[in-house]
Write an enzyme that holds these catalytic residues in place. Structure first.
Site, PDB file in Angstrom:
ATOM      1  N   LEU A 117       0.784  -1.353   0.057  1.00 43.19           N
ATOM      2  CA  LEU A 117       0.044   0.056  -0.106  1.00 43.19           C
ATOM      3  C   LEU A 117       0.912   1.367   0.113  1.00 43.19           C
ATOM      4  CD1 LEU A 117      -2.993   1.135   0.435  1.00 43.19           C
ATOM      5  CD2 LEU A 117      -2.493   1.520   2.710  1.00 43.19           C
ATOM      6  N   HIS A 165     -17.289   0.816   2.090  1.00 41.44           N
ATOM      7  CA  HIS A 165     -17.261   1.928   1.296  1.00 41.44           C
ATOM      8  C   HIS A 165     -18.976   2.367   0.492  1.00 41.44           C
ATOM      9  CE1 HIS A 165     -13.234   0.939   1.025  1.00 41.44           C
ATOM     10  NE2 HIS A 165     -13.087   0.053   0.054  1.00 41.44           N
TER      11      HIS A 165
END
Length: 773
Positions: A26, A256
């Site tokens: 990441l 999300h």
């Protein structure tokens, strides 16, 4: 002494950034680019910086890894090439690798920060820790930061956490407890990178800018449905270790897509820069969602997934994973503004395209006599398009037959007038007003700058996180035993994953051609008629049985209304009627509720608002979904003068009076009973004294199990009914069904045997589980 502005700017202070897990995936893909962008934005504005990449490797191994990543960083668009070279050199010069494994490592880091501040005579502004590590490591690192790396009290500490935050409500609560022992809520920034996407961050401003135009139509009278979609073409290969524990709902929907839904439908805050108000309005919205369970969802799994699980997790060939890689859920909101608008939320891997959007589709009330191609005849919709798919860029689209939206704060956003020849969700681009960001910015860059500015509204609060888990956990528990439908992946899925609403229930629209699990013999049994205890018996598998009972009730209702103009139905408490009430609420739109009166067979002596109340469950499962006149509902009066079931309050006599007033000859048209394991029915138990109450219709009784006090119809009232149905379901009742079949006539040990309608009929509804065990 007062400083002039120039000096104050110089003294804004020093910020230390520490990326824990700074050489991981990441960090390499997104985080360092975000911090480089932050540095480029801030350079020369008064703050000074130092950057640390922390990792478990010793520095001779970690340093080259970190600098390998930093050298690859791309220049922000707004910098010229030579300016970028200069800024990048400075950035590399300010960056350093630091091993972060033990408490001593964190102590050394803290020493180093202090030493640097001292040498350069700088004031400390704050410390930003970004934890780019697996969630199981959060608590331990938070403790180390708390004990060794806190800045002095006049500087800030901000710790950024990546999802997943737990995998259900309980684990999220436990993690929250551990973290809040070490860090204050205002110091924690829980990241959901969707909140950094440019379109998502503009949902509230768009609603605010266009408030005058949206207010009249942002409700159930105008909105037909809402769709929140994230489709991926990628599979889970290489991430199975993580993915198989989480699955698509935990990975994408709980965070999300729920955040996007919340921004679309929460009440608009009066002030968009007030984080507290935004977070509070989010909580209020989450509290208004209706409970979801298996009946509101469908799940699938792409065909190759199970093989990937066996391989990556070293499982044997007969291992079968139930983790869904596709889910479709329909959510309903329990408030006056949005009631009845279905929210279709869906996501999946190995689908036909990569695209993500939220779409609000409005009812189109225009009837076009000719020229159906005219824009007035087409879909009316607003689309918050997050990218990829046909359009390729993020945008907000409003169909031209709705209204022309205000342009979002110019400077950052532009109106698009060059139309490519593509269709977006049914309309060609030229039928939309389109706005798009001037310069695309990566979500992580946006969020990192928000952490730096201390803007909490772009992050997940502890309460918001727990509220979302509280909503999703019951569904996840229910699905943990459901076999997902297998789909081939990509274009080949065809219409296999289409799903539809039937009432409040959700099902796949097409039968699956292949069924991995052998269909059981259950599907071949039809409803059987027979005799049980010398009365009529109907038996079937649970679902067919309940449908049959529901249709028998409908016939009884129609007959009663033809003869007397109304139907009096008395419903029991307990677990048996739950499935029936659901079926009545969802499927029987033709049921004559207007002319139906609902009575109670029995009630526990608790307030009607409590979950233990039978009336509460009749309300929650049935009444809130049907159109029944308020005055046709007759709860038992167990709560009078602020007391529960007190003899002097005369509750039974009141109910009896009400029955006599409304019900012809006090003969109910239909009484629905269940039977407890011990053979009790209604709230009439083995030792209920009835001798001197021959003519009473309603009495107070005592149950051997809590809550002890009950109110119940008597056998007199039950046996006067035209029809009595006894519903018995579940394997746990098999023993009881066998016992009862052996007893002839009455038995004081089994109160149900005293149910013998004088002139009416008795029908037993027994499912195969109870019948066959």
């Amino acid at each position: 002494p007062s400083m002039n502005n120039h000096e104050a700017k110089k003294r804004l202070g020093h910020v230390t950034v520490v990326v824990v897990g700074g050489t991981g995936d990441l960090a390499r893909k997104y985080l360092w680019q975000g911090f480089f962008q932050l540095y480029a934005d801030q350079v020369g504005k008064g703050h000074t910086f130092s950057f640390y990449g922390g990792g478990l490797s010793p520095s001779e191994k970690g340093t080259p890894l970190l600098f390998g990543i930093l050298k690859e960083l791309a220049c922000p668009q707004e910098l010229s090439a030579e300016r970028c070279t200069l800024v990048k050199d400075q950035f590399l010069h300010l960056s350093k690798y630091h091993q972060l494994k033990t408490t001593e490592d964190y102590e050394k880091l803290s020493q180093q920060i202090k030493q640097q501040l001292g040498q350069e005579g700088m004031v400390e502004a704050g410390r930003l820790f970004y934890l780019s590590v697996p969630a199981f490591a959060y608590a331990d690192i938070a403790e180390k930061i708390n004990n060794t790396c806190r800045p002095p009290s006049d500087a800030w500490l901000r710790v950024v956490l990546e999802k997943p935050f737990g995998h259900n409500l309980y684990s999220a609560q436990a993690l929250d407890k551990k973290l809040s022992d070490q860090l204050k809520e205002k110091e924690m920034y829980r990241i959901d990178h969707y909140l950094g996407k440019q379109v998502v961050s503009k949902i509230l401003p768009f609603r605010k800018e266009n408030k005058k135009l949206l207010d009249p139509i942002w409700n159930k009278h105008h909105i037909e449905r809402i769709e929140i979609v994230l489709k991926e073409t990628l599979d889970a290969k290489g991430r199975i270790q993580f993915y198989d524990q989480y699955g698509v709902i935990r990975d994408v929907l709980q965070n999300h897509l729920t955040e996007v839904m919340t921004l679309l439908l929460m009440n608009l805050p009066a002030n968009l820069s007030n984080s507290m108000e935004i977070l509070q309005n989010k909580l209020n919205f989450l509290a208004s969602l209706q409970h979801v369970d298996n009946s509101n969802a469908v799940v699938g799994q792409y065909q190759a997934y199970n093989g990937e699980v066996q391989e990556e997790l070293n499982k044997t060939n007969d291992y079968f994973s139930l983790t869904p890689t596709f889910a479709g859920v329909v959510i309903n909101v329990n408030n006056a503004q949005y009631e009845g608008i279905p929210i279709f939320m869906t996501s999946g891997k190995a689908l036909d395209e990569r695209v993500s959007y939220a779409r609000v589709l409005f009812k189109n009330n225009v009837f076009c006599i000719q020229d159906p191609k005219n824009v007035q005849c087409k879909s009316k919709q607003i689309i918050f398009y997050l990218g990829h798919g046909n359009l390729q860029y993020p945008a907000i689209l409003v169909s031209k037959n709705l209204f022309k939206p205000e342009l979002l704060n110019s400077g950052d956003w532009k109106e698009v007038t060059e139309y490519k020849d593509v269709n977006v969700l049914g309309l060609p681009l030229c039928d939309y007003y389109i706005q798009s960001p001037v310069t695309p910015r990566e979500a992580y860059c946006e969020l990192i700058s928000h952490v730096f500015l201390g803007r909490k509204d772009s992050f997940i609060s502890a309460e918001g996180l727990l509220a979302s888990w509280a909503f999703w956990t019951p569904l996840l528990e229910g699905l943990s035993r459901v076999f997902p439908r297998v789909y081939p992946g990509g274009e080949a899925n065809g219409n296999l994953l289409n799903f539809q609403l039937q009432g409040h229930q959700v099902a796949f629209s097409h039968e699956a051609v292949v069924n991995v699990i052998n269909p059981s013999t259950e599907d071949n049994f039809q409803v059987m008629q027979g005799k049980y205890r010398s009365s009529e018996m109907v038996s079937a598998w649970a679902q067919e049985l309940v449908e049959r009972l529901a249709s028998d009730l409908l016939l009884a209702a129609e007959e009663a209304i033809r003869e007397e103009g109304q139907f009096h139905l008395a419903l029991s408490g307990g677990s048996s009627p739950v499935a029936l009430l659901r079926a009545l609420a969802l499927n029987l739109y033709t049921f004559p509720w207007r002319n139906t009166h609902i009575w109670q067979v029995d009630e526990r002596c608790v307030p009607h608002t409590e979950t233990g109340s039978n009336f509460r469950s009749i309300h929650d499962l049935l009444l809130q979904y049907i159109h029944i006149p308020y005055f046709n509902i007759h709860p038992m009066p167990v709560h009078l003068t602020q007391r529960l079931c007190v003899e002097e309050d005369g509750g039974p006599a009141l109910y009896e009076k009400e029955i006599n007033k409304h019900v012809n000859g006090s003969n109910f048209h239909y009484v629905l009973l269940g039977v407890g394991q011990d053979g009790h029915t209604a709230s009439l138990f083995q030792d209920t004294k009835l001798e001197n109450d021959e003519e009473r219709l309603v009495i107070l009784t005592e149950s051997p199990i809590k809550p002890h006090q009950r109110m119940s119809l008597t056998f007199t009232a039950i046996n006067r009914a035209r029809r009595v149905g006894v519903l018995i379901m579940g394997k746990s009742k098999h023993e009881l069904v066998s016992q009862l079949s052996r007893i002839k006539g009455e038995s004081s040990k089994y109160p149900i045997t005293k149910v013998q309608p004088k002139t009416g009929t008795l029908i037993w509804y027994i499912d195969y589980d109870a019948l066959l065990g």
